[in-house]
Enzyme design. Structure first.
Site: not given
Ligand SMILES: Nc1nc(=O)c2c([nH]1)NC[C@@H]1CN(c3ccc(C(=O)N[C@@H](CCC(=O)O)C(=O)O)cc3)C=[N+]21
Ligand SMILES: NC(=O)C1=CN([C@@H]2O[C@H](COP(=O)(O)OP(=O)(O)OC[C@H]3O[C@@H](n4cnc5c(N)ncnc54)[C@H](OP(=O)(O)O)[C@@H]3O)[C@@H](O)[C@H]2O)C=CC1
Length: 446
Positions: A167, A211, A273
């Site tokens: 982020k 988070q 969020d």
């Molecule tokens: N307050 C809060 N807000 C959230 O939005 C929040 C949270 N807590 N807790 C956890 C989850 C999970 N989440 C993700 C965000 C980006 C990817 C992301 O960019 N994923 C990449 C892969 C990343 C990698 O390779 O590790 C993709 O799918 O291509 C995944 C999961 C947001 N979350």
């Protein structure tokens, strides 16, 4: 990171059934003969599939009947030459039989290659980030304001640390100022609340994100037990005993670090969020609008819009009902005039429900749970799940997969998001977009 499970589609307990519109053919006299007696209904939305149909139909069907398909149209149209049809009829074939030939040729072609269109979240997210960069620079030039996002991370979960790092990188790439607070696992609610209060009052901060998940009871419990052990072993001073007592009491008094209190404390004007109950309440109510829509569900809908998927009047199934993804995704789809069903851990025969859906959004956290035979042919599948599975070939020792068995689903769905590269990058793009909107609203900048 969530527990790592080694699983693939073939190891699941559900039997994989190919749900392809296969028809049985035999070739006689150089012509395709059908054993099917009733014509099937069909819908093709992918231009690449149309191209395949056009190419293979010319090969497999009688060229005198089938002269082509209209290319690039949203529905396949078979162009049948009058001469070809007369030729077939002249050879003693009935009108019905010629019609069957045409339909079967179409289906045999569809069966030859039914790969779904890939909904490329990574490239859409990049485009959105570019749009945001331009807007931020316009705002900075006009009123000198740069949007700011504050992220609070409690504890040291590796996956959470990675998300927060990603982020931060994304903020820097579009020109958003990022403020980060890292607190230890055993921080009190009060400490977190104090940081939130500071960010609520800070004019440089336009968005606040805590988070999730916050440390749970089990972590606190483990820490308490280790302190008790220490107490026994070392016979510590009264302050140590008092701290341990407070911790034990807190473990019994609260289920989790109080997520509710913490999310409620973020002022709704900075709740990028979209998890504040007031924002969720407004999302659920007709005639009301939330200040922010949760990022992941918003990213899913944005992908459907940008790929021209009609939502109005469609049957949509959301698998999962969490506060952060499943529930708001269902509310959003409903606002878009879809008819919604929600499948959760207590749903009986989930596959019967998902098979009726034109659109499936899956947010469960179980690798490869959604098999090919859970999906209606032609449905659009949005896979939110991010699940690590062991992979000796990968440098990290694992790779990420979704909730949906991709190899099976991509042969049945008309369009599907990959994991990684689907919804994940969109979540981050929507967070940036919400932060920009917040700064614009707080500074009344159009
Ligand atoms: N307050 C809060 N807000 C959230 O939005 C929040 C949270 N807590 N807790 C956890 C989850 C999970 N989440 C993700 C965000 C980006 C990817 C992301 O960019 N994923 C990449 C892969 C990343 C990698 O390779 O590790 C993709 O799918 O291509 C995944 C999961 C947001 N979350
Ligand atoms: N791509 C992205 O940007 C994001 C991805 N994620 C990923 O999405 C997934 C879900 O996350 P999240 O919503 O936070 O998870 P939660 O654990 O909070 O919720 C999971 C949901 O799935 C339901 N469920 C569990 N087992 C089954 C089952 N066998 N059949 C049907 N439903 C089931 C649960 O039902 P019940 O309510 O009955 O317990 C619950 O509603 C995870 O893999 C997570 O990593 C999450 C956020 C963002």
């Amino acid at each position: 990171m969530a527990s790592m499970i080694f699983t693939d589609c073939s190891s699941s307990s559900t039997t994989a059934t190919r749900f392809l519109p296969l028809s049985r053919h035999r070739v006689q006299d150089g012509l395709l003969h059908s054993r099917r007696s009733t014509p099937l209904r069909f819908a093709v939305t992918s231009p690449s599939l149309l191209r395949t149909i056009a190419a293979t139909s010319r090969t497999y069907a009688s060229p005198s009947v089938l002269t082509g398909l209209s290319m690039g149209w949203r529905c396949p149209v078979l162009l049948v030459s009058v001469k070809g049809v007369i030729g077939c009829l002249g050879r003693g074939m009935t009108k019905e039989y010629v019609l069957h030939l045409i339909v079967d040729a179409l289906f045999s072609a569809m069966a030859a290659d039914t790969s779904a269109k890939i909904i490329d979240g990574k490239s859409v997210a990049k485009k959105i980030r570019d749009e945001i960069t331009a807007e931020i620079s316009r705002m900075k030039d006009a009123i000198g304001v740069v949007p700011g996002l504050a992220v609070i991370l409690v504890g040291d979960r590796k996956d959470s640390a990675t998300y927060v790092r990603n982020k931060k990188k994304a903020c820097v790439s579009v020109g958003i100022n990022s403020y980060e607070v890292r607190l230890p696992e055993d921080s009190s609610d009060q400490e977190v609340l104090e940081y939130i209060s500071g960010f609520n009052d800070d004019p440089a901060v336009h968005g606040i994100l805590v988070q999730l998940p916050l440390p749970s009871n089990s972590v606190k419990y483990a820490m308490t037990s280790s302190r008790i052990k220490l107490w026994k072993d070392l016979n510590p001073n009264p302050i140590g005993i008092m701290k341990t007592t407070v911790l034990i009491v807190s473990v019994f008094l609260c289920q989790h670090m109080n997520e509710q209190n913490i999310l409620n404390a973020v002022c709704i004007e900075k709740d990028v969020d979209g998890f504040h109950p007031l924002n969720i309440g407004r999302l659920a109510m007709r005639g009301r609008d939330p200040l922010f829509v949760p990022c992941t569900p918003k990213g899913c809908i944005e992908l459907l819009h940008r790929y021209g998927v009609d939502i109005k009047g469609k049957k949509a199934v959301v698998i999962g009902r969490s506060n952060i993804v499943g529930m708001p995704a269902a509310l959003l789809l409903q606002r878009e005039d879809a008819t919604i069903s929600i499948v959760h851990s207590r749903t009986k025969n989930p596959e019967e429900i998902t098979r009726q859906a034109d659109i499936i959004i899956s947010a469960v956290g179980k690798p490869n749970m959604v098999r090919g035979n859970w999906i209606k042919p032609g449905a659009v599948v949005i896979d939110v799940g991010i699940n690590p599975v062991e992979d000796a070939k990968s440098a990290r020792g694992y790779r990420l997969v979704g909730d949906v068995c991709y190899e099976e689903a991509c042969k049945i769905a008309s369009a599907i998001t990959p994991v990684p590269g689907g919804v994940g990058p969109m979540t981050i793009a929507m967070l940036l977009s919400n932060t920009l909107s917040s700064a614009k609203r707080l500074h009344n900048f159009k």
